[in-house]
Each structure stands twice: as structure tokens, then as C-alpha cells.
Design a protein around this motif. Structure first.
Motif, PDB file in Angstrom:
ATOM      1  N   ASP A   1       5.675   4.729   2.150  1.00 33.48           N
ATOM      2  CA  ASP A   1       5.285   3.507   2.838  1.00 33.48           C
ATOM      3  C   ASP A   1       3.788   3.539   3.128  1.00 33.48           C
ATOM      4  OD1 ASP A   1       5.174   5.474   4.727  1.00 33.48           O
ATOM      5  OD2 ASP A   1       6.857   4.726   5.918  1.00 33.48           O
ATOM      6  N   TRP A   2       3.331   2.673   4.041  1.00 29.65           N
ATOM      7  CA  TRP A   2       1.901   2.606   4.343  1.00 29.65           C
ATOM      8  C   TRP A   2       1.367   3.904   4.918  1.00 29.65           C
ATOM      9  CZ3 TRP A   2       0.052   3.542   9.179  1.00 29.65           C
ATOM     10  CH2 TRP A   2       0.966   3.482  10.241  1.00 29.65           C
ATOM     11  N   LEU A   3       2.202   4.634   5.671  1.00 24.49           N
ATOM     12  CA  LEU A   3       1.765   5.911   6.233  1.00 24.49           C
ATOM     13  C   LEU A   3       1.544   6.934   5.118  1.00 24.49           C
ATOM     14  CD1 LEU A   3       1.148   7.676   8.666  1.00 24.49           C
ATOM     15  CD2 LEU A   3       3.607   8.201   8.839  1.00 24.49           C
ATOM     16  N   SER A   4       2.494   6.980   4.164  1.00 24.32           N
ATOM     17  CA  SER A   4       2.344   7.870   3.007  1.00 24.32           C
ATOM     18  C   SER A   4       1.099   7.487   2.214  1.00 24.32           C
ATOM     19  CB  SER A   4       3.579   7.774   2.106  1.00 24.32           C
ATOM     20  OG  SER A   4       4.757   8.121   2.803  1.00 24.32           O
ATOM     21  N   ALA A   5       0.891   6.178   2.066  1.00 18.67           N
ATOM     22  CA  ALA A   5      -0.274   5.692   1.321  1.00 18.67           C
ATOM     23  C   ALA A   5      -1.568   6.174   1.969  1.00 18.67           C
ATOM     24  CB  ALA A   5      -0.248   4.170   1.252  1.00 18.67           C
ATOM     25  N   PHE A   6      -1.635   6.094   3.291  1.00 15.74           N
ATOM     26  CA  PHE A   6      -2.835   6.524   4.010  1.00 15.74           C
ATOM     27  C   PHE A   6      -3.091   8.016   3.791  1.00 15.74           C
ATOM     28  CE2 PHE A   6      -4.850   8.352   7.768  1.00 15.74           C
ATOM     29  CZ  PHE A   6      -6.011   7.592   7.846  1.00 15.74           C
TER      30      PHE A   6
ATOM     31  N   GLY B   1      -0.366   6.066  -3.889  1.00 20.21           N
ATOM     32  CA  GLY B   1      -1.073   5.661  -2.681  1.00 20.21           C
ATOM     33  C   GLY B   1      -1.343   4.165  -2.668  1.00 20.21           C
TER      34      GLY B   1
ATOM     35  N   SER C   1       1.988   2.069  -2.737  1.00 25.97           N
ATOM     36  CA  SER C   1       2.714   2.089  -1.460  1.00 25.97           C
ATOM     37  C   SER C   1       2.168   1.069  -0.476  1.00 25.97           C
ATOM     38  CB  SER C   1       2.660   3.494  -0.840  1.00 25.97           C
ATOM     39  OG  SER C   1       3.302   4.438  -1.669  1.00 25.97           O
ATOM     40  N   PHE C   2       0.897   0.677  -0.644  1.00 27.28           N
ATOM     41  CA  PHE C   2       0.338  -0.380   0.189  1.00 27.28           C
ATOM     42  C   PHE C   2       0.857  -1.743  -0.249  1.00 27.28           C
ATOM     43  CE2 PHE C   2      -3.364   2.291   1.740  1.00 27.28           C
ATOM     44  CZ  PHE C   2      -3.040   2.143   3.080  1.00 27.28           C
ATOM     45  N   VAL C   3       1.186  -1.864  -1.536  1.00 28.41           N
ATOM     46  CA  VAL C   3       1.714  -3.128  -2.059  1.00 28.41           C
ATOM     47  C   VAL C   3       3.125  -3.372  -1.520  1.00 28.41           C
ATOM     48  CG1 VAL C   3       2.344  -4.404  -4.158  1.00 28.41           C
ATOM     49  CG2 VAL C   3       0.295  -2.964  -4.131  1.00 28.41           C
ATOM     50  N   GLY C   4       3.901  -2.288  -1.413  1.00 26.04           N
ATOM     51  CA  GLY C   4       5.268  -2.396  -0.903  1.00 26.04           C
ATOM     52  C   GLY C   4       5.899  -1.029  -0.809  1.00 26.04           C
ATOM     53  N   PRO C   5       6.949  -0.849   0.019  1.00 18.79           N
ATOM     54  CA  PRO C   5       7.600   0.457   0.155  1.00 18.79           C
ATOM     55  C   PRO C   5       8.279   0.891  -1.138  1.00 18.79           C
ATOM     56  CG  PRO C   5       8.888  -1.242   1.248  1.00 18.79           C
ATOM     57  CD  PRO C   5       7.598  -1.888   0.843  1.00 18.79           C
TER      58      PRO C   5
END
Length: 316
Positions: free
Chosen positions: A123-128, A256, A259-263
Motif C-alpha cells: 500500500d502507500w506505506l510500503s510505497a513510501f 513503489g 503501490s501509490f496508484v493502488g493497493p
């Protein structure tokens, strides 16, 4: 027609791979940067472009499994197939390459990726986390390149001995080589993958199998084309650096960004098998990196055979 277009895609890949290698090594000469550093950045990003495009499209099309499957499958193919096939053609003198640091980064990126996968979703956290790790790798590469330019004024003389390097090559021609390579690689890969998928469907192969095998192999073809040309030109540092750099880009940048585009949910099958195959394949590089062994034809046979065995297991 699909067979003809597949062949055209392969031809574009080979020509673009040659163009990118020429541009990268000449750029490294002009900037006073080792070819390895350039291959870890410009070449790696260019040859990872197909995976990035497919990952984003897969998430947008609500087929996120293809995104992670493509990245994991491509990383496995990058080591077993992309280093295996060129070694069958000519011994890759990787014993001359100093890649311990970048190899350690790749293993660390693989472990980080697997740890995040066990959360069950990217998700966004993983992406970060992934993109922060990528930023650190790029910062370190830039710092090392700057230090090399300052400390090694005589490096230019060494680089001129590399085949395919022209110290008088104009900047505009270097730019054309790089642009043609960066455009041609994803174009050739898309052409080949799209038409190979049509051929596969003609013979009744399922979409799932196509995604896990054909798409992963197809998006590894830019790395294969670039590595084959680098091996034939005796530029093992570009070949090995390209594989290590592409794998890091795949894990950190592609998932990365996607994952910002979608989970991206992680299938349990990846946690049980595919992720560990990817890590195991990465660890196979240990003797070449730490013991400074050359990748001989015997190793080429072993690596290629291991990949064919992996494909057989996936297909079964």
C-alpha cells in the motif's frame, strides 16, 4: 502476422540494447564515471521501463497480481536467464568487476521487499518505504560517482581501452544512442509480449500462466538484449551492473510507484514459493561477487537449466 511482429520486436530489442550499451559506456567516459555506475542508473532504469508500464496498467485494470508476479518473475529471470544465456555465448569476466556493495544493496532490497510482502498488501506505506530505499541507493551512487571523478583523473585512459568507446564521440550522438535505446527497449518488449500473448492464446494457454511466465520473460528481454550485447563486447561490468541495478529498480521503484496508484494484495503462493526462489536466485551470485569467479559456459548451462526447471514448476 503475430509471429512476424514478434520477430520484429526481438530485432528492435537487440538493436536498442546495443544502442543503450554504446551510449552508457561513452557517457561514463565523458563524465569520468565508471561504466558500472552508469549501468546501475541510466541503463537499469531504461531496461526496467516495461515492468513499470505493465505494473501501473495492471493496477489500473484491477489485476494487481500481474504487477507483483511480473516483478518477482522478472527478477528471477534476470539472474538465471539474463546472465545464463549470454554466458552460453561467451564467458563473462565478472571476476574483474567490483560489485560487492551494489550486490549487498540488491540483497537488502530483496529482503525488505519480502518483509513488506508478509504484511499481505503493498500500500502507500510500503510505497513510501520502497521509494525511500531507492532514493538512498541513488544518492549513494551519485556520491560515489562524484568521488570517482574527483579522485581518478586518469580514469579516462582506462575507459578508452573498452571496445565500443570513442573518446571523441559528440555529446549529441551519445544522447541519440541513449534515447534510441530507452525508447526502443520498451517498444520492442511491448511488441513482442503483445504478439506472443496472442500466439499463446491461439494455443489455449491461460491468462494466468501467460502473466506468470510469458509477461515476466518478455519484460526481461530488454535486460537480456542489453546483457548479451555487453557480454559480446566484453563489457562484463555493464552486464552485471545492469542485472543488479534492474533488480533493485524492479523491487524498489516499480512496486513503489505502482503501490501509490493502488493497493497490491500479495497472493499466498508468492509467500510460499516465488519470493524465496527470487531470493535464492539472487544468492547464486555470491561466488561471482565475493569469490570473483567468471560466469563461464558451464555456469551458463546451470543458470539456464535452473530457470527452465522453475518455469516447468510454475506451468505444472
Amino acid at each position: 502476422m503475430p509471429w512476424l511482429l514478434s520477430g520484429l520486436g526481438l530485432l528492435i530489442l537487440l538493436l536498442a540494447g546495443d544502442s543503450l550499451v554504446k551510449g552508457a559506456v561513452n557517457l561514463s567516459l565523458r563524465l569520468g564515471v565508471p561504466a558500472l555506475i552508469v549501468s546501475l542508473t541510466i541503463v537499469a532504469f531504461g531496461t526496467s521501463a516495461p515492468e513499470l508500464l505493465i505494473a501501473i496498467q495492471a493496477v489500473l485494470d484491477d489485476a494487481p497480481g500481474i504487477a507483483i508476479g511480473n516483478v518477482v518473475g522478472s527478477n528471477t529471470a534476470n539472474i538465471l536467464l539474463v546472465l545464463g544465456i549470454p554466458a552460453l555465448l561467451a564467458t563473462m569476466h565478472t571476476s574483474e568487476c567490483e560489485t560487492k556493495k551494489t550486490f549487498n544493496f540488491m540483497i537488502a532490497a530483496s529482503i525488505l521487499f519480502i518483509a513488506l510482502a508478509f504484511r499481505g498488501v503493498f500500500d502507500w506505506l510500503s510505497a513510501f518505504v520502497l521509494l525511500a530505499a531507492l532514493a538512498f541507493v541513488l544518492w549513494d551512487a551519485a556520491r560515489e560517482a562524484k568521488g570517482h571523478r574527483a579522485a581518478c583523473a586518469e580514469a579516462t585512459e582506462d575507459e578508452e581501452e573498452i571496445e565500443g568507446v570513442d573518446p571523441d564521440l559528440p555529446v549529441w550522438r551519445i544522447a541519440i544512442f541513449l534515447i534510441l535505446g530507452l525508447i526502443g527497449l520498451p517498444l520492442g518488449a511491448d511488441l513482442l509480449v503483445d504478439n506472443a500473448t496472442i500466439i499463446a492464446k491461439m494455443y489455449g494457454v491461460s491468462d494466468t500462466v501467460i502473466g506468470l511466465t510469458l509477461v515476466a520473460v518478455g519484460t526481461s528481454l530488454p535486460e537480456l538484449a542489453t546483457t548479451v550485447m555487453a557480454a559480446l563486447r566484453r563489457q562484463a561490468d555493464v552486464a552485471l551492473g545492469n542485472v543488479i541495478g534492474s533488480n533493485m529498480f524492479n523491487l524498489l521503484a516499480i512496486i513503489g510507484v505502482a503501490s501509490f496508484v493502488g493497493p497490491i494484495p500479495v497472493d499466498q503462493a508468492f509467500l510460499r514459493f516465488d519470493l524465496w526462489v527470487m531470493l535464492g536466485a539472487s544468492l547464486l551470485l555470491l561466488p561471482f561477487v565475493y569469490m570473483r569467479r567468471d560466469i563461464t559456459r558451464v555456469w551458463g548451462v546451470i543458470l539456464t537449466a535452473l530457470y527452465l526447471a522453475y518455469l516447468a514448476i510454475v506451468l505444472i
